[in-house]
Design a protein around this motif. Sequence first.
Motif, PDB file in Angstrom:
ATOM      1  N   THR A 150       0.830  -1.204   0.000  1.00 33.94           N
ATOM      2  CA  THR A 150       0.000   0.000   0.000  1.00 33.94           C
ATOM      3  C   THR A 150       0.865   1.254   0.000  1.00 33.94           C
ATOM      4  O   THR A 150       0.645   2.188  -0.788  1.00 33.94           O
ATOM      5  CB  THR A 150      -0.921   0.016   1.226  1.00 33.94           C
ATOM      6  OG1 THR A 150      -1.806  -1.106   1.174  1.00 33.94           O
ATOM      7  CG2 THR A 150      -1.741   1.296   1.291  1.00 33.94           C
ATOM      8  N   LEU A 151       1.860   1.284   0.866  1.00 34.90           N
ATOM      9  CA  LEU A 151       2.693   2.473   1.001  1.00 34.90           C
ATOM     10  C   LEU A 151       3.547   2.712  -0.241  1.00 34.90           C
ATOM     11  O   LEU A 151       3.738   3.860  -0.649  1.00 34.90           O
ATOM     12  CB  LEU A 151       3.580   2.334   2.244  1.00 34.90           C
ATOM     13  CG  LEU A 151       2.807   2.387   3.573  1.00 34.90           C
ATOM     14  CD1 LEU A 151       3.679   1.908   4.722  1.00 34.90           C
ATOM     15  CD2 LEU A 151       2.281   3.797   3.841  1.00 34.90           C
ATOM     16  N   VAL A 152       4.032   1.646  -0.846  1.00 36.37           N
ATOM     17  CA  VAL A 152       4.814   1.803  -2.076  1.00 36.37           C
ATOM     18  C   VAL A 152       3.921   2.280  -3.215  1.00 36.37           C
ATOM     19  O   VAL A 152       4.299   3.172  -3.991  1.00 36.37           O
ATOM     20  CB  VAL A 152       5.528   0.482  -2.432  1.00 36.37           C
ATOM     21  CG1 VAL A 152       6.069   0.524  -3.865  1.00 36.37           C
ATOM     22  CG2 VAL A 152       6.659   0.221  -1.448  1.00 36.37           C
ATOM     23  N   ASP A 153       2.711   1.725  -3.323  1.00 31.29           N
ATOM     24  CA  ASP A 153       1.789   2.193  -4.358  1.00 31.29           C
ATOM     25  C   ASP A 153       1.452   3.676  -4.178  1.00 31.29           C
ATOM     26  O   ASP A 153       1.379   4.437  -5.151  1.00 31.29           O
ATOM     27  CB  ASP A 153       0.513   1.357  -4.348  1.00 31.29           C
ATOM     28  CG  ASP A 153       0.690   0.008  -5.036  1.00 31.29           C
ATOM     29  OD1 ASP A 153       1.654  -0.148  -5.811  1.00 31.29           O
ATOM     30  OD2 ASP A 153      -0.140  -0.896  -4.794  1.00 31.29           O
ATOM     31  N   CYS A 154       1.220   4.071  -2.931  1.00 33.84           N
ATOM     32  CA  CYS A 154       0.945   5.492  -2.671  1.00 33.84           C
ATOM     33  C   CYS A 154       2.179   6.335  -2.980  1.00 33.84           C
ATOM     34  O   CYS A 154       2.067   7.440  -3.536  1.00 33.84           O
ATOM     35  CB  CYS A 154       0.516   5.686  -1.218  1.00 33.84           C
ATOM     36  SG  CYS A 154      -1.111   5.002  -0.825  1.00 33.84           S
ATOM     37  N   GLY A 155       3.345   5.822  -2.624  1.00 34.08           N
ATOM     38  CA  GLY A 155       4.583   6.550  -2.887  1.00 34.08           C
ATOM     39  C   GLY A 155       4.841   6.772  -4.364  1.00 34.08           C
ATOM     40  O   GLY A 155       5.511   7.736  -4.749  1.00 34.08           O
ATOM     41  N   ARG A 156       4.295   5.896  -5.216  1.00 34.33           N
ATOM     42  CA  ARG A 156       4.461   6.065  -6.665  1.00 34.33           C
ATOM     43  C   ARG A 156       3.586   7.184  -7.223  1.00 34.33           C
ATOM     44  O   ARG A 156       3.837   7.673  -8.328  1.00 34.33           O
ATOM     45  CB  ARG A 156       4.126   4.751  -7.390  1.00 34.33           C
ATOM     46  CG  ARG A 156       5.086   3.625  -7.107  1.00 34.33           C
ATOM     47  CD  ARG A 156       4.869   2.414  -8.022  1.00 34.33           C
ATOM     48  NE  ARG A 156       3.564   1.797  -7.857  1.00 34.33           N
ATOM     49  CZ  ARG A 156       2.608   1.796  -8.776  1.00 34.33           C
ATOM     50  NH1 ARG A 156       2.790   2.431  -9.931  1.00 34.33           N
ATOM     51  NH2 ARG A 156       1.452   1.191  -8.562  1.00 34.33           N
ATOM     52  N   GLU A 157       2.568   7.585  -6.457  1.00 31.18           N
ATOM     53  CA  GLU A 157       1.603   8.565  -6.963  1.00 31.18           C
ATOM     54  C   GLU A 157       1.602   9.884  -6.190  1.00 31.18           C
ATOM     55  O   GLU A 157       1.336  10.935  -6.772  1.00 31.18           O
ATOM     56  CB  GLU A 157       0.198   7.971  -6.911  1.00 31.18           C
ATOM     57  CG  GLU A 157      -0.001   6.761  -7.794  1.00 31.18           C
ATOM     58  CD  GLU A 157      -1.440   6.270  -7.801  1.00 31.18           C
ATOM     59  OE1 GLU A 157      -1.758   5.414  -8.631  1.00 31.18           O
ATOM     60  OE2 GLU A 157      -2.250   6.743  -6.971  1.00 31.18           O
ATOM     61  N   TRP A 158       1.846   9.838  -4.904  1.00 28.65           N
ATOM     62  CA  TRP A 158       1.684  11.024  -4.068  1.00 28.65           C
ATOM     63  C   TRP A 158       2.921  11.917  -4.102  1.00 28.65           C
ATOM     64  O   TRP A 158       4.032  11.457  -4.400  1.00 28.65           O
ATOM     65  CB  TRP A 158       1.430  10.616  -2.627  1.00 28.65           C
ATOM     66  CG  TRP A 158       0.120   9.957  -2.375  1.00 28.65           C
ATOM     67  CD1 TRP A 158      -0.885   9.738  -3.262  1.00 28.65           C
ATOM     68  CD2 TRP A 158      -0.315   9.408  -1.120  1.00 28.65           C
ATOM     69  NE1 TRP A 158      -1.937   9.109  -2.645  1.00 28.65           N
ATOM     70  CE2 TRP A 158      -1.611   8.889  -1.331  1.00 28.65           C
ATOM     71  CE3 TRP A 158       0.244   9.317   0.141  1.00 28.65           C
ATOM     72  CZ2 TRP A 158      -2.342   8.280  -0.312  1.00 28.65           C
ATOM     73  CZ3 TRP A 158      -0.473   8.714   1.167  1.00 28.65           C
ATOM     74  CH2 TRP A 158      -1.754   8.202   0.938  1.00 28.65           C
ATOM     75  N   PRO A 159       2.751  13.197  -3.732  1.00 32.06           N
ATOM     76  CA  PRO A 159       3.910  14.055  -3.489  1.00 32.06           C
ATOM     77  C   PRO A 159       4.808  13.430  -2.411  1.00 32.06           C
ATOM     78  O   PRO A 159       4.335  12.714  -1.522  1.00 32.06           O
ATOM     79  CB  PRO A 159       3.282  15.366  -3.004  1.00 32.06           C
ATOM     80  CG  PRO A 159       1.900  15.360  -3.564  1.00 32.06           C
ATOM     81  CD  PRO A 159       1.470  13.923  -3.568  1.00 32.06           C
ATOM     82  N   LEU A 160       6.092  13.702  -2.500  1.00 34.84           N
ATOM     83  CA  LEU A 160       7.071  13.058  -1.620  1.00 34.84           C
ATOM     84  C   LEU A 160       6.728  13.222  -0.144  1.00 34.84           C
ATOM     85  O   LEU A 160       6.751  12.261   0.632  1.00 34.84           O
ATOM     86  CB  LEU A 160       8.463  13.627  -1.898  1.00 34.84           C
ATOM     87  CG  LEU A 160       9.608  13.025  -1.078  1.00 34.84           C
ATOM     88  CD1 LEU A 160       9.800  11.553  -1.400  1.00 34.84           C
ATOM     89  CD2 LEU A 160      10.898  13.794  -1.319  1.00 34.84           C
ATOM     90  N   GLU A 161       6.387  14.429   0.264  1.00 35.20           N
ATOM     91  CA  GLU A 161       6.116  14.671   1.684  1.00 35.20           C
ATOM     92  C   GLU A 161       4.945  13.834   2.169  1.00 35.20           C
ATOM     93  O   GLU A 161       5.009  13.218   3.246  1.00 35.20           O
ATOM     94  CB  GLU A 161       5.830  16.159   1.911  1.00 35.20           C
ATOM     95  CG  GLU A 161       5.585  16.510   3.369  1.00 35.20           C
ATOM     96  CD  GLU A 161       5.342  17.989   3.572  1.00 35.20           C
ATOM     97  OE1 GLU A 161       4.159  18.397   3.646  1.00 35.20           O
ATOM     98  OE2 GLU A 161       6.336  18.737   3.644  1.00 35.20           O
TER      99      GLU A 161
END
Length: 339
Positions: A150-161
């Motif tokens: 989940t966190l990696v998928d979000c990290g691929r889409e969300w702003p870094l912060e």
Amino acid sequence: MIAETASVHPALRHAASGRMGVFSVAEARSAGYGPDEIRALRSSGRWVRLRQGVYTTAEDLAVTERDGVRHAVECLAVLTSLARPTAVVSHASAARVWGWPVPRREPGTVRLTDPHQWRRTTDYRMACAPVPPEHRAHRGPVPLSSPARTLVDCGREWPLEDAVIAMDAGLLAGRTTSAELRDALALARHWPGAPRAVRAVALADGRAESPLETRGRLRIVGAGLPVFQPQVEIWSDGRLLAVVDGWYDDAAIALEFDGKLKYTDPWGGRTPGQVLWAEKRREDALRSLDVRVVRIADEDVDRGWGALDRRLRGMLGVAGPVDRRFTVVPRAIGRPRAG
């Protein structure tokens, strides 16, 4: 979770009980409800339509609103309508179900991942990507991607912060580990946005106990200032005086990240006045040992960064006391705050 009411047939109650009160029209008809009766229950407001052919009761919907799990119910409604056992709730939807911070601007569209099908409608967005067994999990009745995935998928889409804030929250809660995040990255290394997730994982630190601490750490790193030690215990005369959010050892500077919620809605059953008094006593104790305390608020990390940057640089140029009357013990992990 379906309400114990005489208006709901036991067979329908049983079908819905494992889905937070969500049931299909087909299940209602199997329990003996005819089309006219279903329309009447919907018109009266006793049944609420969540999706085409998917309902819940008004009582159950009220419970989900009260408990703050409405998005989980929306996810279950989509999964019930699709009847695809290979699909899992993923991305921002999974982050919401896990209980992690989600960017305010993130839409409420239900996000899913399925190994065999891609689809997008006004109700949901389904990505087609591998979901190996180790990337599948459940939270209650909701099938969803594992914390690391989940966190990696979000990290691929969300702003870094935003991605690092969520990763810090997942690590702090003990839902995942840095090793699991790296393993999830390995599967996603050729997927869109993978470099963004790599950067977020490299910056994540599960010792941050609030989004403000993460934001402050990232701002300090970005400004080229020395990296502080998070979550450090300060001891004197065999007594724990404080656990500071950040610590610069050479300069004996304690950083305290102060959000307004800490004082307006304190945790642990304390009143705002009690929190304020405890903070004052704590800071007085630290200053009596020649520890310098810097309090950092949201506005300091944003509009007021220039002044804070200059202040920190000036303070870091002055060494701390030579004769220390205290000892410091860094914590290996952060500790979630109980409500």
